[in-house]
Design an enzyme around this catalytic site. Structure first.
Site, mmCIF file in Angstrom:
data_model
loop_
_atom_site.group_PDB
_atom_site.id
_atom_site.type_symbol
_atom_site.label_atom_id
_atom_site.label_comp_id
_atom_site.label_asym_id
_atom_site.label_seq_id
_atom_site.Cartn_x
_atom_site.Cartn_y
_atom_site.Cartn_z
ATOM 1 N N LYS A 210 136.677 26.088 58.982
ATOM 2 C CA LYS A 210 137.278 25.263 57.927
ATOM 3 C C LYS A 210 136.307 25.207 56.753
ATOM 4 O O LYS A 210 135.175 24.736 56.891
ATOM 5 C CB LYS A 210 137.559 23.858 58.452
ATOM 6 N N ARG A 220 144.999 15.592 50.067
ATOM 7 C CA ARG A 220 144.231 14.350 49.928
ATOM 8 C C ARG A 220 145.022 13.313 49.141
ATOM 9 O O ARG A 220 144.873 12.112 49.360
ATOM 10 C CB ARG A 220 142.873 14.643 49.281
ATOM 11 N N LYS A 236 132.557 17.712 50.683
ATOM 12 C CA LYS A 236 132.376 17.768 52.136
ATOM 13 C C LYS A 236 131.501 18.950 52.530
ATOM 14 O O LYS A 236 131.605 19.475 53.643
ATOM 15 C CB LYS A 236 133.758 17.840 52.824
ATOM 16 N N LYS A 267 140.990 28.000 58.005
ATOM 17 C CA LYS A 267 141.612 27.150 56.994
ATOM 18 C C LYS A 267 140.749 27.106 55.746
ATOM 19 O O LYS A 267 139.551 26.862 55.896
ATOM 20 C CB LYS A 267 141.751 25.757 57.587
ATOM 21 N N SER A 293 147.692 22.789 51.579
ATOM 22 C CA SER A 293 148.494 22.159 50.527
ATOM 23 C C SER A 293 148.370 22.867 49.184
ATOM 24 O O SER A 293 149.357 23.051 48.479
ATOM 25 C CB SER A 293 148.078 20.688 50.411
ATOM 26 N N TYR A 332 153.544 24.271 55.130
ATOM 27 C CA TYR A 332 154.526 23.324 54.604
ATOM 28 C C TYR A 332 155.854 24.023 54.315
ATOM 29 O O TYR A 332 156.837 23.376 53.993
ATOM 30 C CB TYR A 332 153.971 22.634 53.352
HETATM 31 C C1 PBG Z 1 140.908 16.442 56.932
HETATM 32 C C2 PBG Z 1 141.990 17.415 56.711
HETATM 33 C C3 PBG Z 1 142.220 18.039 55.484
HETATM 34 C C4 PBG Z 1 143.320 18.848 55.667
HETATM 35 C C5 PBG Z 1 143.757 18.716 56.986
HETATM 36 N N1 PBG Z 1 142.892 17.822 57.651
HETATM 37 C C6 PBG Z 1 141.562 17.910 54.160
HETATM 38 C C7 PBG Z 1 140.149 17.676 54.013
HETATM 39 O O1 PBG Z 1 139.323 18.251 54.731
HETATM 40 O O2 PBG Z 1 139.827 16.879 53.131
HETATM 41 C C8 PBG Z 1 143.886 19.677 54.557
HETATM 42 C C9 PBG Z 1 145.211 20.233 54.735
HETATM 43 C C10 PBG Z 1 145.836 20.706 53.494
HETATM 44 O O3 PBG Z 1 145.227 20.792 52.401
HETATM 45 O O4 PBG Z 1 147.020 21.037 53.582
HETATM 46 N N2 PBG Z 1 140.422 16.239 58.172
#
Ligand code: PBG
Length: 351
Positions: A210, A220, A236, A267, A293, A332
């Site tokens: 990730k 978010r 992060k 991801k 997203s 999505y």
């Molecule tokens: C956080 C989490 C995130 C997503 C899924 N779980 C975002 C982040 O790390 O801030 C993102 C999914 C998306 O953007 O569709 N644990």
């Protein structure tokens, strides 16, 4: 004699290599198609909110809504009828329930656990994936608890909380817990905690590679972790991977496998297809990829401007993720793809 045969040889035209023979008709192309996307390959991420109010649109994600519990159950029923086999649930926690330690995550009656119980009761065959991380619950929007000086996320204190959280999720009936936090040692800790609590059948879908990506912005907004932090750009980078690093990503993902993950995830998906392929070649576990997203939002935004064909870019983006080696895609677009496939003469999306 010699002259005659050599001129005969010269008269035979050298054959042109013609790969286009294999693309000549739609039927030939379909016969030879190497990669396909079916509804059963897709997992739909869904946002659930408190209360009984109407579904709320997520501004940067057309056709995505925060659903109340009843609507969530209905949506799960509809998805299952369309051939979608899995959903990933994300709770939208009211701001008043957020604190610096994400305490609501350990409330045995918190929203996501009520959602798991309700969906399992109504649509028992649907495979449930629930996120294990503290960002929906913390008032700073980070995935874990902070160190004493507030300068970083405290790895081991966070993992201890996540392990308790995973046991609650398993007890509520989730099929796979999905640690999305990127703390070190979380998969081993979750596996040990689940087994000790008698949940040896609950699986772990590890968000293994990730990345610290700018493509998470719309998510978010949807869960309110950006609003909690007062910024759209949560940093992060001390736990999520550096987008520049392929070797590091692979090593970290393989650690999750060694620690007992059942499924590995990459991801975001589209901008990281090389990582999907690399992991596919390095592991024999099933690989999931999360079309996040921002990947969804950018196709919609371009389509709204009339610059791209939404359906075709949707299908091509998903096909590319499968071709790179992903077995499963969190997207999505799951419902719209499944809807189109259900109505199509042949259940495929690549034409
Ligand atoms: C956080 C989490 C995130 C997503 C899924 N779980 C975002 C982040 O790390 O801030 C993102 C999914 C998306 O953007 O569709 N644990």
């Amino acid at each position: 004699m010699n002259n005659a045969s050599s001129s005969a040889i010269q008269a035979i035209p050298i054959p042109v290599v013609r790969p286009r023979r294999l693309r000549r008709t739609a039927a030939i192309r379909e016969l030879l198609e190497e990669t396909r996307v079916t509804a059963a390959d897709l997992i739909a991420p869904l946002f659930v909110k408190e209360g009984t109010g109407p579904a709320e649109a997520v501004g940067s994600m057309p056709d995505v809504f925060r659903l109340n519990l009843e609507q969530l159950v209905e949506e799960c029923r509809a998805l299952s009828t369309l051939g979608i086999r899995g959903v990933a649930l994300f709770p939208v926690t009211p701001a008043v329930l957020k604190d610096s330690r994400g305490s609501e995550a350990l409330n045995p009656d918190c929203l996501v656990l009520r959602a798991v119980r309700a969906v399992k009761a109504a649509v028992p065959d649907l495979v449930l994936f629930t996120d294990i991380a503290l960002d929906p619950y913390t008032n700073h929007g980070h995935d874990g608890v902070l160190t004493a000086d507030g300068g970083d996320v405290d790895n081991d204190a966070t993992v201890a909380i996540l392990a308790l959280m995973a046991v609650l999720h398993a007890a509520a009936g989730t099929d796979f817990v999905a640690p999305s936090d990127m703390m070190d040692g979380r998969v081993a800790a979750l596996r040990a905690a689940l087994d000790a609590a008698g949940h040896c059948e609950t699986g772990i879908l590890a968000y293994s590679a990730k990345f610290a990506s700018a493509y998470y912005g719309p998510f978010r907004e949807a869960v309110g972790s950006a609003a909690a932090a007062g910024t759209k750009q949560l940093d992060k980078r001390t736990y999520q991977l550096n987008p520049a690093n392929r070797r590091e990503a692979l090593a970290d993902a393989l650690l999750d496998e060694a620690e007992g993950a059942d499924l590995l995830m990459v991801k975001p998906a589209g901008p990281y297809l090389d990582i999907v392929r690399e992991l596919r070649d390095a592991s024999s576990l099933p690989i999931a990829a999360y079309q996040v997203s921002g990947e969804y939002a950018q196709l919609h935004a371009a389509a709204e401007k009339g610059w791209l064909d939404l359906r075709k870019t949707r299908d091509e983006s998903l096909l590319a993720i499968r071709r790179a080696g992903a077995d499963l895609i969190l997207t999505y677009f799951a419902k719209s793809v499944a809807t189109d496939l259900a109505g199509a003469h042949t259940p495929r999306i690549t034409k």
